[in-house]
Design a protein around this motif. Structure first.
Motif, mmCIF file in Angstrom:
data_model
loop_
_atom_site.group_PDB
_atom_site.id
_atom_site.type_symbol
_atom_site.label_atom_id
_atom_site.label_comp_id
_atom_site.label_asym_id
_atom_site.label_seq_id
_atom_site.Cartn_x
_atom_site.Cartn_y
_atom_site.Cartn_z
ATOM 1 N N PRO A 347 0.791 -1.232 0.000
ATOM 2 C CA PRO A 347 0.000 0.000 0.000
ATOM 3 C C PRO A 347 0.824 1.282 0.000
ATOM 4 N N THR A 348 2.085 1.209 0.420
ATOM 5 C CA THR A 348 2.941 2.403 0.495
ATOM 6 C C THR A 348 4.341 2.039 0.025
ATOM 7 N N GLU A 349 5.140 3.077 -0.262
ATOM 8 C CA GLU A 349 6.546 2.852 -0.604
ATOM 9 C C GLU A 349 7.280 2.171 0.549
ATOM 10 N N GLY A 350 6.987 2.608 1.772
ATOM 11 C CA GLY A 350 7.632 2.002 2.927
ATOM 12 C C GLY A 350 7.307 0.534 3.057
ATOM 13 N N ALA A 351 6.052 0.167 2.839
ATOM 14 C CA ALA A 351 5.661 -1.239 2.922
ATOM 15 C C ALA A 351 6.363 -2.063 1.839
ATOM 16 N N ARG A 352 6.521 -1.468 0.657
ATOM 17 C CA ARG A 352 7.228 -2.181 -0.424
ATOM 18 C C ARG A 352 8.667 -2.470 -0.014
ATOM 19 N N LEU A 353 9.335 -1.512 0.636
ATOM 20 C CA LEU A 353 10.713 -1.731 1.056
ATOM 21 C C LEU A 353 10.800 -2.761 2.178
ATOM 22 N N VAL A 354 9.800 -2.793 3.069
ATOM 23 C CA VAL A 354 9.788 -3.809 4.121
ATOM 24 C C VAL A 354 9.666 -5.197 3.505
ATOM 25 N N ALA A 355 8.705 -5.371 2.606
ATOM 26 C CA ALA A 355 8.507 -6.674 1.974
ATOM 27 C C ALA A 355 9.722 -7.083 1.131
ATOM 28 N N LEU A 356 10.344 -6.116 0.479
ATOM 29 C CA LEU A 356 11.562 -6.393 -0.274
ATOM 30 C C LEU A 356 12.660 -6.892 0.651
ATOM 31 N N SER A 357 12.819 -6.256 1.809
ATOM 32 C CA SER A 357 13.849 -6.676 2.756
ATOM 33 C C SER A 357 13.574 -8.085 3.273
ATOM 34 N N HIS A 358 12.300 -8.399 3.521
ATOM 35 C CA HIS A 358 11.941 -9.763 3.930
ATOM 36 C C HIS A 358 12.324 -10.770 2.835
ATOM 37 N N TYR A 359 12.017 -10.418 1.594
ATOM 38 C CA TYR A 359 12.376 -11.294 0.468
ATOM 39 C C TYR A 359 13.875 -11.581 0.443
ATOM 40 N N LEU A 360 14.680 -10.552 0.617
ATOM 41 C CA LEU A 360 16.138 -10.727 0.577
ATOM 42 C C LEU A 360 16.612 -11.618 1.723
ATOM 43 N N ALA A 361 15.979 -11.499 2.895
ATOM 44 C CA ALA A 361 16.339 -12.360 4.021
ATOM 45 C C ALA A 361 15.928 -13.805 3.762
ATOM 46 N N LEU A 362 14.758 -14.005 3.181
ATOM 47 C CA LEU A 362 14.304 -15.360 2.870
ATOM 48 C C LEU A 362 15.198 -16.008 1.813
ATOM 49 N N MET A 363 15.629 -15.234 0.847
ATOM 50 C CA MET A 363 16.567 -15.747 -0.155
ATOM 51 C C MET A 363 17.903 -16.100 0.499
ATOM 52 N N THR A 364 18.375 -15.246 1.412
ATOM 53 C CA THR A 364 19.624 -15.533 2.118
ATOM 54 C C THR A 364 19.501 -16.824 2.913
ATOM 55 N N ASN A 365 18.385 -16.990 3.596
ATOM 56 C CA ASN A 365 18.177 -18.196 4.383
ATOM 57 C C ASN A 365 18.150 -19.441 3.503
ATOM 58 N N ALA A 366 17.534 -19.332 2.325
ATOM 59 C CA ALA A 366 17.524 -20.459 1.393
ATOM 60 C C ALA A 366 18.948 -20.846 1.004
ATOM 61 N N CYS A 367 19.788 -19.840 0.771
ATOM 62 C CA CYS A 367 21.190 -20.117 0.433
ATOM 63 C C CYS A 367 21.908 -20.822 1.592
ATOM 64 N N LEU A 368 21.685 -20.351 2.804
ATOM 65 C CA LEU A 368 22.328 -20.950 3.975
ATOM 66 C C LEU A 368 21.879 -22.400 4.156
ATOM 67 N N ASP A 369 20.599 -22.668 3.943
ATOM 68 C CA ASP A 369 20.107 -24.041 4.074
ATOM 69 C C ASP A 369 20.723 -24.950 3.019
ATOM 70 N N LEU A 370 20.896 -24.435 1.807
ATOM 71 C CA LEU A 370 21.444 -25.259 0.724
ATOM 72 C C LEU A 370 22.865 -25.726 1.005
ATOM 73 N N ILE A 371 23.614 -24.954 1.798
ATOM 74 C CA ILE A 371 25.017 -25.327 2.070
ATOM 75 C C ILE A 371 25.201 -25.896 3.470
ATOM 76 N N GLY A 372 24.091 -26.210 4.154
ATOM 77 C CA GLY A 372 24.197 -26.857 5.451
ATOM 78 C C GLY A 372 24.824 -25.997 6.526
ATOM 79 N N ALA A 373 24.563 -24.697 6.493
ATOM 80 C CA ALA A 373 25.201 -23.779 7.435
ATOM 81 C C ALA A 373 24.800 -24.102 8.874
ATOM 82 N N LEU A 374 25.783 -24.023 9.761
ATOM 83 C CA LEU A 374 25.579 -24.230 11.187
ATOM 84 C C LEU A 374 26.139 -23.028 11.950
ATOM 85 N N GLY A 375 25.665 -22.835 13.181
ATOM 86 C CA GLY A 375 26.192 -21.768 14.011
ATOM 87 C C GLY A 375 25.638 -20.413 13.624
#
Length: 450
Positions: A347-375
């Protein structure tokens, strides 16, 4: 040793930083765009413009503060080809040029297997071997003209010292040219007709040489100033922790590329179709890694917005279950070939940036899971200053998320090459925000929709 000058070239900007040995603080920084020259003969980088910029500011840094050593860190997927006189045999190809894709079938017939190189097949020139093959096939007389192949940090080392080497980190960066487990060149070097022409592999912290007389004269630096071999930029971010922290842990280096590197991981069978690879760290050891073009994706979706998200924006994203699904840049990353879409319009520019930041974190987490990251996960670079990215990632990583003390890890890590030792950088743990089940529910829905 008090000050180390670091040549730090990312895909977007070229930078010279003066780093204090005490605390690895950036005392002075200058930047210029890493603009791509469109040709002819193809899109390429402005090496001479960078060189004059570095000489000018090396002289200024030395006059103001003193420079005791020089180190180099650059983006990967890049090499410079020289002729027998030491001049450019061809301009340095931009790895985002699609030219190599025109010879995909021919190149695939000669490239080694992922099991040997840890290097997934990537589009455009993201595999350095594909760049070299395309250049050798399309540039008249190049096969006879080329005498030396240098990885990108090594090129700047050669301009500074007259000595040639390839750092093992850049060789291990999805080039198809290196076997990380065996620490040797792959069969592709011979198949390309480049045996004896690729500069010898060396570890990044070794001293490559001292300044050429003309460089010393142009900058005012002492001729005996040491220059290290240099390092690939993601591995520069990892290096301080390799030296000073016990595994397991992961470092997420953020910039144009987001690269997750796991020390002490327990990786599953790595899937080359998900943009995972085996990196090589500054000590020459293999490191399971995964990446996506997160900084580029951020800029594309942000579209120049300068909005600052509010708590109302965050609530709107959580309550509205607003998600961005991959992939904004479909040519790389763990979800290649998918078309990005929103589950609902922010609904707002700010909300778009929040959702974008969540997307980037979810993508990062997917990468970490793919390589078996621990700690714990240590975030370096621009995303370490993004509270919404950090909040979502902290919800996803059970062993916690930490933020590096410096704004960027590449210059500090490269400076550490010249110092030779150091304690692990100070980090700050990310506190979980009080959002109730909201962020966790968003993450579950994201995965369900995938």
């Amino acid at each position: 040793m008090r000050h180390i000058a670091v040549i730090d070239i990312g895909k977007t900007n070229a930078k010279l930083a003066l780093v204090a040995a005490d605390g690895l603080r950036e005392v002075a920084v200058v930047t210029r765009p890493n603009a791509v020259l469109q040709g002819p003969p193809y899109p390429h980088f402005d090496l001479e413009g960078h060189w004059q910029f570095f000489l000018q500011h090396l002289a200024r840094f030395h006059a103001l503060h003193g420079v005791d050593a020089i180190s180099v860190t650059t983006h990967g997927a890049s090499a410079v080809l020289l002729d027998g006189a030491g001049d450019l045999a061809v301009p340095m190809l931009d790895y985002e040029h699609a030219g190599p894709d025109t010879l995909t079938a021919e190149y695939d017939a000669i490239r080694p297997e992922f099991t040997a190189t840890g290097s997934a097949r990537l589009p455009m020139g993201l595999n350095l071997g594909a760049q070299l093959y395309w250049l050798l096939q399309t540039q008249p007389g190049l096969a006879d003209r080329v005498a030396h192949v240098l990885t990108y940090p090594g090129y700047w080392g050669w301009r500074l010292t007259g000595q040639m080497a390839c750092d093992v980190c850049s060789l291990g960066c999805h080039t198809d040219l290196w076997e990380p487990q065996e620490a040797r060149f792959s069969s592709l070097v011979d198949r390309l007709g480049l045996t004896g022409k690729v500069a010898p592999p060396r570890r990044p912290a070794e001293v490559l040489g001292r300044l050429r007389p003309e460089v010393a004269a142009a900058t005012g630096l002492p001729p005996e100033t040491p220059v290290t071999v240099g390092i690939h930029d993601s591995n520069a971010s990892l290096y301080p922790y390799v030296l000073g922290r016990a595994a397991p842990f992961s470092v997420v280096s953020t910039g144009t590329w987001v690269v997750a590197m796991a020390m002490g991981a327990q990786p599953p069978a790595l899937d080359p179709a998900r943009d995972v690879l085996v990196n090589v760290n500054a000590l020459g050891a293999p490191v399971p890694s995964a990446r996506f073009m997160g900084g580029r994706e951020f800029d594309l979706i942000r579209a120049g917005s300068t909005a600052t998200p509010t708590e109302a924006d965050r609530a709107a994203v959580i309550n509205g279950q607003i998600l961005l699904l991959p992939a904004v840049e479909p040519g790389s990353g763990p979800f290649q070939g998918r078309a990005a879409r929103w589950t609902a319009t922010p609904p707002t520019e700010g909300a778009r940036l929040v959702a974008l930041s969540h997307y980037l974190a979810l993508m990062t987490n997917a990468c970490l899971d793919l390589i078996g990251a621990l700690g714990p996960v240590i975030v370096e670079g621009p995303f370490a200053r993004n509270p919404d990215y950090l909040a979502m990632l902290a919800h996803l990583r059970p062993d916690g998320v930490e933020v590096a003390g410096s704004a960027t890890g590449t210059s500090a890590g490269a400076a550490l090459l010249a110092i030779g030792a150091g304690a692990a950088p100070v980090t700050t743990a990310v506190s979980l925000p009080d959002t109730g089940p909201g962020l966790s529910a968003l993450a579950v829905r994201w995965h369900d929709l995938l």
